[in-house]
Each structure stands twice: as structure tokens, then as C-alpha cells.
Design an enzyme around this catalytic site. Structure first.
Site, PDB file in Angstrom:
ATOM      1  N   MET A 222       1.525  -2.948  11.842  1.00 19.49           N
ATOM      2  CA  MET A 222       0.865  -3.957  12.672  1.00 19.49           C
ATOM      3  C   MET A 222       1.145  -3.768  14.164  1.00 19.49           C
ATOM      4  O   MET A 222       1.584  -4.681  14.851  1.00 19.49           O
ATOM      5  CB  MET A 222       1.282  -5.358  12.212  1.00 19.49           C
ATOM      6  CG  MET A 222       0.945  -5.645  10.754  1.00 19.49           C
ATOM      7  SD  MET A 222      -0.795  -5.408  10.357  1.00 19.49           S
ATOM      8  CE  MET A 222      -1.531  -6.786  11.210  1.00 19.49           C
TER       9      MET A 222
ATOM     10  N   ILE B 242      -0.774  -1.856  17.654  1.00 18.81           N
ATOM     11  CA  ILE B 242      -1.867  -1.088  18.235  1.00 18.81           C
ATOM     12  C   ILE B 242      -1.244   0.131  18.897  1.00 18.81           C
ATOM     13  O   ILE B 242      -0.325   0.005  19.705  1.00 18.81           O
ATOM     14  CB  ILE B 242      -2.676  -1.928  19.238  1.00 18.81           C
ATOM     15  CG1 ILE B 242      -3.366  -3.083  18.498  1.00 18.81           C
ATOM     16  CG2 ILE B 242      -3.695  -1.060  19.972  1.00 18.81           C
ATOM     17  CD1 ILE B 242      -4.068  -4.063  19.407  1.00 18.81           C
ATOM     18  N   LEU B 243      -1.743   1.297  18.533  1.00 21.48           N
ATOM     19  CA  LEU B 243      -1.158   2.552  19.008  1.00 21.48           C
ATOM     20  C   LEU B 243      -1.851   3.029  20.284  1.00 21.48           C
ATOM     21  O   LEU B 243      -3.060   2.887  20.434  1.00 21.48           O
ATOM     22  CB  LEU B 243      -1.260   3.610  17.910  1.00 21.48           C
ATOM     23  CG  LEU B 243      -0.501   3.233  16.632  1.00 21.48           C
ATOM     24  CD1 LEU B 243      -0.930   4.093  15.470  1.00 21.48           C
ATOM     25  CD2 LEU B 243       1.005   3.321  16.870  1.00 21.48           C
TER      26      LEU B 243
ATOM     27  N   HIS C 182      -8.205  -0.641   6.332  1.00 22.73           N
ATOM     28  CA  HIS C 182      -8.532  -1.920   6.954  1.00 22.73           C
ATOM     29  C   HIS C 182      -9.201  -2.808   5.908  1.00 22.73           C
ATOM     30  O   HIS C 182     -10.065  -2.343   5.167  1.00 22.73           O
ATOM     31  CB  HIS C 182      -9.468  -1.701   8.142  1.00 22.73           C
ATOM     32  CG  HIS C 182      -9.793  -2.958   8.870  1.00 22.73           C
ATOM     33  ND1 HIS C 182      -8.878  -3.596   9.678  1.00 22.73           N
ATOM     34  CD2 HIS C 182     -10.918  -3.720   8.884  1.00 22.73           C
ATOM     35  CE1 HIS C 182      -9.439  -4.695  10.169  1.00 22.73           C
ATOM     36  NE2 HIS C 182     -10.665  -4.784   9.700  1.00 22.73           N
TER      37      HIS C 182
ATOM     38  N   ARG D 218       4.589  -0.348  25.318  1.00 25.36           N
ATOM     39  CA  ARG D 218       3.979   0.218  24.115  1.00 25.36           C
ATOM     40  C   ARG D 218       4.062   1.735  24.154  1.00 25.36           C
ATOM     41  O   ARG D 218       4.341   2.380  23.153  1.00 25.36           O
ATOM     42  CB  ARG D 218       2.514  -0.244  24.011  1.00 25.36           C
ATOM     43  CG  ARG D 218       1.808   0.337  22.814  1.00 25.36           C
ATOM     44  CD  ARG D 218       0.493  -0.315  22.488  1.00 25.36           C
ATOM     45  NE  ARG D 218      -0.388  -0.540  23.594  1.00 25.36           N
ATOM     46  CZ  ARG D 218      -1.666  -0.167  23.614  1.00 25.36           C
ATOM     47  NH1 ARG D 218      -2.202   0.438  22.591  1.00 25.36           N
ATOM     48  NH2 ARG D 218      -2.425  -0.449  24.653  1.00 25.36           N
TER      49      ARG D 218
ATOM     50  N   ASN E 246       0.835  -1.204   0.000  1.00 24.34           N
ATOM     51  CA  ASN E 246       0.000   0.000   0.000  1.00 24.34           C
ATOM     52  C   ASN E 246       0.869   1.254   0.000  1.00 24.34           C
ATOM     53  O   ASN E 246       0.547   2.238  -0.671  1.00 24.34           O
ATOM     54  CB  ASN E 246      -0.962   0.007   1.192  1.00 24.34           C
ATOM     55  CG  ASN E 246      -2.269  -0.675   0.874  1.00 24.34           C
ATOM     56  OD1 ASN E 246      -2.885  -0.424  -0.153  1.00 24.34           O
ATOM     57  ND2 ASN E 246      -2.700  -1.559   1.757  1.00 24.34           N
TER      58      ASN E 246
ATOM     59  N   GLU F 164      -7.422  -1.962  -2.514  1.00 20.55           N
ATOM     60  CA  GLU F 164      -6.758  -1.079  -1.551  1.00 20.55           C
ATOM     61  C   GLU F 164      -5.740  -0.191  -2.254  1.00 20.55           C
ATOM     62  O   GLU F 164      -5.619   0.997  -1.947  1.00 20.55           O
ATOM     63  CB  GLU F 164      -6.050  -1.893  -0.463  1.00 20.55           C
ATOM     64  CG  GLU F 164      -6.967  -2.571   0.516  1.00 20.55           C
ATOM     65  CD  GLU F 164      -6.208  -3.352   1.583  1.00 20.55           C
ATOM     66  OE1 GLU F 164      -5.071  -2.958   1.933  1.00 20.55           O
ATOM     67  OE2 GLU F 164      -6.753  -4.355   2.066  1.00 20.55           O
TER      68      GLU F 164
ATOM     69  N   LEU G 204      -9.815   0.440  18.271  1.00 18.99           N
ATOM     70  CA  LEU G 204      -9.249  -0.304  17.146  1.00 18.99           C
ATOM     71  C   LEU G 204     -10.226  -0.423  15.988  1.00 18.99           C
ATOM     72  O   LEU G 204     -11.364  -0.862  16.163  1.00 18.99           O
ATOM     73  CB  LEU G 204      -8.822  -1.702  17.609  1.00 18.99           C
ATOM     74  CG  LEU G 204      -8.180  -2.593  16.545  1.00 18.99           C
ATOM     75  CD1 LEU G 204      -6.838  -2.022  16.112  1.00 18.99           C
ATOM     76  CD2 LEU G 204      -8.023  -4.012  17.060  1.00 18.99           C
TER      77      LEU G 204
END
Length: 192
Positions: A94, A96-97, A113, A69, A14, A178, A148
């Protein structure tokens, strides 16, 4: 000049589609928009080589080097901020923020997504769509929120689910959409 920073974790297809669209549609000259950097949390992300070959600065911030994180997100945020992005683009990133990271880039952080959100958040979207008997699947570009795979939808592409589809065959058809959808959504977002 409006800077775009792209985050990847893997192949970067992408990201490559966005970079190629920026070149072909002359975003720099016509829109005052450029891809300023590509960042990854993985040194083995294949997409980094594509960016390097295009002369785009690449930055590696490996998540495994951080105790939490939040510590990773803060280091990543500091690196991103050096490029003063008008838009931060998640392209197969990949991780999770953290809510603090998302808030820092509020209304300038987007994701793609591989489902027609709000359906099938998370992973294994294609198999889940097949298992549920969906007639259509697709992809969604959305603003990122701390929840998410939620947030205001910017664009969607629809792909039929064929009777003989596997998760892999459906994923390939969705990914081809995409590659068209994401650059279009970015261009629209930055010129609105």
C-alpha cells in the site's frame, strides 16, 4: 533459477496464495522459479509471519523511517536488488511507488488491483462498483507503470455483483478470485 520478490503491507493473503501455488505446482523443479523473499514497509504486516514459517527470507524497510518517498523507494530498491528478481510482485503493498522505482523494475513489476481495470482505479473499488450499479466486478493483474493502477493488463477475473452485496461481501468474493488469478498470471508471465 528465476527469483520472485513479493512486497506486502498487511495480511499477505495474495502472497500466501502465490507461495502455496509455487509449492503445489512445483515451480522450482518444473519452471526454475522460486519465491526468494518477501519485503514489507510495515513491521506489523501479518503476512511476514507466514513467509517466515515457510522459510522465505523477510526484509522490513519501514517507510516512516525515511524523509521522502524517493528515499524510501531507493532503500527498498537496494534491498530488492540483493535478490536479483526476475519478477517483483505487489501483493497488497500500500505505497505509491516513485517513477524512478517503477522504471528500475520496468517490465518486471506487476500488481493486482481489485477492479476490472481501467474501471475504479485507486481505493474503495467495491463500494464504487456497487454505487455505480455495476453488474460485474473483479480483479486485474497488470504491469505497473508510473500511472497509478494503469499498465498493460495481463489477466482478469470477473465476479457478479449481487443485489444484496455490500462492499465487504463483494470484496471477499473478489479476493477469492485474486488468490486463483495472481498465481496463474505469474506462472504465465514467467513462462512466456
Amino acid at each position: 533459477m528465476k527469483n520472485i520478490v513479493i512486497l506486502i503491507s498487511g495480511s499477505g493473503t495474495n502472497m500466501a496464495a502465490i507461495v502455496q501455488a509455487a509449492e503445489q505446482r512445483q515451480w522450482s523443479d518444473k519452471l526454475g522459479v522460486r519465491v526468494a523473499a518477501v519485503l514489507s514497509n510495515r513491521g506489523d504486516a501479518e503476512g511476514l509471519e507466514f513467509a517466515k514459517n515457510r522459510g522465505i527470507p523477510v526484509v522490513l524497510v519501514e517507510h516512516k523511517s525515511f524523509a521522502s518517498r524517493e528515499a524510501f523507494d531507493l532503500a527498498l530498491q537496494d534491498e530488492i536488488d540483493r535478490f536479483e528478481p526476475a519478477l517483483l510482485v505487489l501483493a497488497g503493498f500500500m505505497r505509491i511507488l516513485s517513477p524512478a522505482f517503477v522504471q528500475h523494475f520496468h517490465k518486471r513489476l506487476i500488481n493486482i488491483h481489485p477492479s476490472l481495470l481501467p474501471a475504479f482505479t485507486g481505493l474503495n473499488t467495491h463500494q464504487r462498483a456497487i454505487d455505480m450499479g455495476c453488474k460485474f466486478a473483479g480483479a486485474t493483474v497488470h504491469l505497473v507503470t508510473s500511472e497509478l493502477d494503469h499498465g498493460p493488463i495481463l489477466a482478469q477475473a470477473v465476479v457478479p455483483v449481487l443485489p444484496m452485496d455490500t462492499a465487504q461481501s463483494l470484496a471477499e468474493r473478489v479476493l477469492s478470485q485474486e488468490h486463483l488469478l495472481y498465481p496463474q498470471a505469474i506462472e504465465k508471465f514467467l513462462t512466456a
